[in-house]
Scaffold this active site. Structure first.
Site, PDB file in Angstrom:
ATOM      1  N   HIS A 129       0.822  -1.030  -0.193  1.00  0.00           N
ATOM      2  CA  HIS A 129      -0.005   0.215   0.023  1.00  0.00           C
ATOM      3  C   HIS A 129       0.894   1.325  -0.040  1.00  0.00           C
ATOM      4  O   HIS A 129       2.169   1.042   0.603  1.00  0.00           O
ATOM      5  CB  HIS A 129      -0.680  -0.090   1.442  1.00  0.00           C
ATOM      6  CG  HIS A 129      -1.868   1.121   1.506  1.00  0.00           C
ATOM      7  ND1 HIS A 129      -1.667   2.376   1.844  1.00  0.00           N
ATOM      8  CD2 HIS A 129      -3.303   0.998   1.242  1.00  0.00           C
ATOM      9  CE1 HIS A 129      -2.835   2.852   1.923  1.00  0.00           C
ATOM     10  NE2 HIS A 129      -3.812   2.230   1.531  1.00  0.00           N
ATOM     11  N   ASP A 206       3.078  -4.559   7.796  1.00  0.00           N
ATOM     12  CA  ASP A 206       2.058  -3.372   7.871  1.00  0.00           C
ATOM     13  C   ASP A 206       0.681  -4.600   7.969  1.00  0.00           C
ATOM     14  O   ASP A 206       0.534  -5.557   7.127  1.00  0.00           O
ATOM     15  CB  ASP A 206       1.709  -2.962   6.618  1.00  0.00           C
ATOM     16  CG  ASP A 206       0.470  -2.170   6.148  1.00  0.00           C
ATOM     17  OD1 ASP A 206      -0.434  -2.569   7.055  1.00  0.00           O
ATOM     18  OD2 ASP A 206       0.435  -1.636   5.298  1.00  0.00           O
ATOM     19  N   GLN A 209      -4.468  -5.203   6.839  1.00  0.00           N
ATOM     20  CA  GLN A 209      -5.681  -5.997   6.558  1.00  0.00           C
ATOM     21  C   GLN A 209      -5.391  -7.579   7.235  1.00  0.00           C
ATOM     22  O   GLN A 209      -6.338  -8.412   6.895  1.00  0.00           O
ATOM     23  CB  GLN A 209      -5.289  -6.361   5.020  1.00  0.00           C
ATOM     24  CG  GLN A 209      -5.605  -5.000   4.204  1.00  0.00           C
ATOM     25  CD  GLN A 209      -7.029  -4.440   4.230  1.00  0.00           C
ATOM     26  OE1 GLN A 209      -7.817  -5.427   4.423  1.00  0.00           O
ATOM     27  NE2 GLN A 209      -7.056  -3.432   3.669  1.00  0.00           N
ATOM     28  N   LYS A 232     -10.558  -0.636  10.422  1.00  0.00           N
ATOM     29  CA  LYS A 232     -10.691  -2.029   9.529  1.00  0.00           C
ATOM     30  C   LYS A 232     -11.016  -3.072  10.522  1.00  0.00           C
ATOM     31  O   LYS A 232     -11.202  -4.205   9.699  1.00  0.00           O
ATOM     32  CB  LYS A 232      -9.220  -2.346   8.738  1.00  0.00           C
ATOM     33  CG  LYS A 232      -9.154  -1.063   7.722  1.00  0.00           C
ATOM     34  CD  LYS A 232      -7.881  -1.561   7.079  1.00  0.00           C
ATOM     35  CE  LYS A 232      -7.344  -0.267   6.172  1.00  0.00           C
ATOM     36  NZ  LYS A 232      -8.184   0.124   4.891  1.00  0.00           N
ATOM     37  N   CYS A 371      -4.813   2.214  -3.732  1.00  0.00           N
ATOM     38  CA  CYS A 371      -3.519   2.947  -3.214  1.00  0.00           C
ATOM     39  C   CYS A 371      -2.337   1.849  -3.177  1.00  0.00           C
ATOM     40  O   CYS A 371      -1.342   1.785  -2.453  1.00  0.00           O
ATOM     41  CB  CYS A 371      -3.524   3.189  -1.582  1.00  0.00           C
ATOM     42  SG  CYS A 371      -4.596   4.429  -1.171  1.00  0.00           S
TER      43      CYS A 371
HETATM   44  N1  PMP Z   1      -1.895  -0.734   4.673  1.00  0.00           N
HETATM   45  C1  PMP Z   1      -2.938  -1.486   3.974  1.00  0.00           C
HETATM   46  C2  PMP Z   1      -2.367  -2.896   3.750  1.00  0.00           C
HETATM   47  C3  PMP Z   1      -4.169  -1.078   4.123  1.00  0.00           C
HETATM   48  O1  PMP Z   1      -5.257  -1.649   3.355  1.00  0.00           O
HETATM   49  C4  PMP Z   1      -4.353   0.354   4.651  1.00  0.00           C
HETATM   50  C5  PMP Z   1      -5.716   0.810   4.374  1.00  0.00           C
HETATM   51  N2  PMP Z   1      -6.335   0.714   3.182  1.00  0.00           N
HETATM   52  C6  PMP Z   1      -3.216   1.132   4.865  1.00  0.00           C
HETATM   53  C7  PMP Z   1      -2.157   0.705   4.883  1.00  0.00           C
HETATM   54  C8  PMP Z   1      -3.308   2.408   5.351  1.00  0.00           C
HETATM   55  O2  PMP Z   1      -4.328   2.300   6.745  1.00  0.00           O
HETATM   56  P1  PMP Z   1      -4.872   3.763   7.364  1.00  0.00           P
HETATM   57  O3  PMP Z   1      -5.504   4.454   6.031  1.00  0.00           O
HETATM   58  O4  PMP Z   1      -5.839   3.457   8.273  1.00  0.00           O
HETATM   59  O5  PMP Z   1      -3.738   4.583   8.076  1.00  0.00           O
END
Ligand code: PMP
Length: 413
Positions: A129, A206, A209, A232, A371
């Protein structure tokens, strides 16, 4: 919620906890399949926020009055809940942040600036991401670091032999997601951590998910850092967690300065900092949201994260089987170990058109680059549609989604 039977998740009961699932969209019952972007919120979490503001809204750690004591106790209680939830060794290893993005930026700005020198190397994967790419690129510019990319195979799984070959004497950090938000690939982070450690590199995982869909044990993985977001995992927006091994966090300099993160402040004698975790929690944190995140994790615990994961696998199998029968539809991301995420493109139809039209039928999916532009570029597409599942989704909803998709494809082709 009382105990569910051992064999299957009682989805009817789960759904009763989510008031939003009663709403309609364009006159149709909402079918919410955008859970990888954000999950919906059970009433217990909404009630926790409401109760906080009605009964004990106060700033924490600094008051001597009853409300401040109650708010502080509830806030700190969540630190214990998070510690339990991800099996950290010590509550001081749990830092509350604004979310995954802020957690990764904290590590880049604190650990990264203090420890990385020109020519040092960071490995990130093709699956990341943007929030696990851009903080490292910003740091690389400032510190003249080298970023190397772990490639994926055609199914969207990481190429582990390429991963092994990327290590050099200068590799200092691996930053990789546990589960890809774009493709759902589950990465072998425990094995990756062992390889990183054998090369004396650290690993940041990270887990944005992963925490909502699978049991996570940061000690079993042997992650040095692990990040996730509450929104999430059935919690509120604006809050998340950075887990870090205590000895690393203790040695790291503060990132943001302000109230609460200091021990003493003086113009003459300089400033000294609080111990972890407070050293990394400058200013008034999102108190209500932290407390509500604790309630969300308790909600997940009541159902059982393994039960949720197994249910989502069933949804994934059913949806994949039905979608594979749609003419011209291609699923991107078919790794053998996948979470409940299906990214797809359809010949002759723009992802955006599908997303807009299917919304008219009450179905919420995500369209775009998720993203993860480098990943989509690698697969030669600019955008996909993505359906992603949560505990409250049903097999009937998958059928409604697939039938809506077939209708929409017929309209745009
Ligand atoms: N890493 C991953 C794998 C994600 O799916 C997301 C959110 N789509 C993020 C990071 C970023 O999370 P946040 O916008 O809640 O900071």
């Amino acid at each position: 919620m009382t105990a569910m039977n051992d064999l299957a998740l009682d989805v009817t009961r789960v759904r009763r906890d989510f008031p939003i699932l009663e709403r309609q969209v364009h006159g149709k019952p909402l079918v919410y399949l955008d859970n990888a972007a954000t999950s919906q919120t059970p009433r217990q979490v909404i009630e926790t926020l409401d109760h906080y503001y009605r009964h004990y809204n106060a700033n924490i750690h600094r008051g001597l009055h009853t409300l401040a004591d109650e708010a502080t106790a509830a806030y700190e209680q969540t630190r214990d809940s998070v510690r339990d939830f991800i099996n950290a060794a010590d509550r001081r290893e749990i830092i509350f942040t604004g979310g995954t993005t802020e957690a990764i930026n904290l590590v880049a700005n604190s650990w990264g600036r203090a420890n990385l020198k020109p020519g040092d190397e960071i490995l990130i994967s093709q699956l990341e991401h943007h929030s696990n790419i851009v903080p490292w690129q910003l740091l690389a510019e400032q510190r003249e670091l080298v970023i190397r990319v772990i490639p994926v195979d055609e199914q969207g799984a990481l190429d582990m032999s390429a991963y092994r070959d990327l290590f050099t004497e200068r590799t200092r950090l691996v930053a990789v997601n546990h589960i890809s938000n774009a493709f759902g690939t589950i990465n072998p982070v425990r094995e990756m951590a062992a390889i990183a450690h054998a090369h004396r590199a650290l690993i940041l995982v990270d887990g944005a998910q992963a925490v909502p869909h699978a049991p996570v044990d940061v000690r079993h993985i042997d992650a040095d850092f692990y990040a996730f977001s509450a929104h999430k995992v059935y919690g509120p927006t604006g809050v998340g967690v950075l887990y870090g091994k205590a000895e690393l966090l203790e040695a790291m300099p503060p990132w943001q300065g302000g109230g609460e993160m200091i021990r003493t402040v003086s113009f003459d004698a300089g400033t000294t900092y609080a111990a972890i975790p407070h050293k990394f929690e400058a200013g008034t944190p999102p108190i209500a949201e932290v407390i509500a995140m604790g309630r969300a994790l308790a909600w997940v615990d009541d159902i059982g994260i393994a039960m949720i994961g197994a249910w989502e696998q069933k949804l994934l199998r059913h949806a994949t089987e039905r979608m594979m029968r749609i003419d011209g539809l291609r699923i991107l991301g078919t790794a053998p170990h996948k979470a409940g995420v299906i990214s797809f493109v359809v010949d002759g139809a723009h992802a955006q058109d599908i997303g807009l039209l299917i919304d008219q039928l009450g179905v919420a999916v995500r369209t775009g680059n998720h993203c993860a532009q480098p990943l989509l570029q690698h697969f030669g597409v600019e955008a996909t549609c993505r359906a992603s599942f949560a505990a409250y989704n049903t097999l009937e909803e998958i059928d409604i989604f697939v039938e809506a998709l077939e209708r929409v494809i017929g309209m745009v082709r």
